[in-house]
Design a protein around this motif. Structure first.
Motif, short mmCIF file in Angstrom:
data_model
loop_
_atom_site.label_atom_id
_atom_site.label_comp_id
_atom_site.label_asym_id
_atom_site.label_seq_id
_atom_site.Cartn_x
_atom_site.Cartn_y
_atom_site.Cartn_z
N HIS A 74 0.68 -0.93 -0.20
CA HIS A 74 -0.17 -0.70 -0.36
C HIS A 74 0.81 1.52 0.20
N ARG A 75 1.89 1.28 -0.12
CA ARG A 75 3.32 1.99 0.30
C ARG A 75 3.47 1.77 -1.24
N LEU A 76 3.32 1.94 -2.07
CA LEU A 76 4.26 1.49 -3.66
C LEU A 76 4.31 3.05 -3.71
N SER A 77 4.99 3.73 -4.94
CA SER A 77 4.60 4.95 -5.78
C SER A 77 3.58 4.80 -6.64
N LYS A 78 3.13 6.04 -7.13
CA LYS A 78 2.07 5.09 -7.98
C LYS A 78 3.03 5.17 -9.49
#
Length: 116
Positions: free
Chosen positions: A97-101
């Motif tokens: 859920h912390r992955l960047s775009k």
């Protein structure tokens, strides 16, 4: 080596609990392929262990990454090292859920094409 790592399950047969999920993944392993999957649960519930066991049983290279420190180049290196290979890697990304775009976009095309 910590006690928890020493006694970590090494096969789907050794995993205790999550019986329905284990049964489904036994079928995938028997078929020789798994779908893209997201494991959700509390810390210590066996998400990483399950991924490691699946990779081991399918003889997939296993990559354990953390989204909080993941670099796009890390993803690209893994994907390029398996380009054109019949053996696909199992990439486990903790805290997805912390992955960047940008990180998500690097993963999107290979996942849509089932190239990873």
């Amino acid at each position: 080596m910590s006690l928890s790592l020493k006694f970590r399950p090494k096969s789907l047969e050794q995993i205790v609990g999550q019986g329905k999920i284990v049964a489904v993944f036994k079928k995938f392993v028997a078929a020789g392929s798994i779908p893209h999957s997201i494991f959700f649960g509390a810390a210590g519930s066996g998400k990483t262990t399950m991924a490691r066991v699946i990779a081991s049983e399918l003889n997939y290279d296993f990559y354990e990454l953390d989204a909080t420190s993941l670099k796009v180049e890390d993803i690209r290196k893994i994907l390029s090292s398996h380009a054109g290979s019949l053996i696909k890697p199992l990439i486990f990304i903790d805290e997805i859920h912390r992955l960047s775009k940008t990180q998500q976009e690097v993963l999107l095309i290979p996942m849509e094409n089932y190239a990873a």
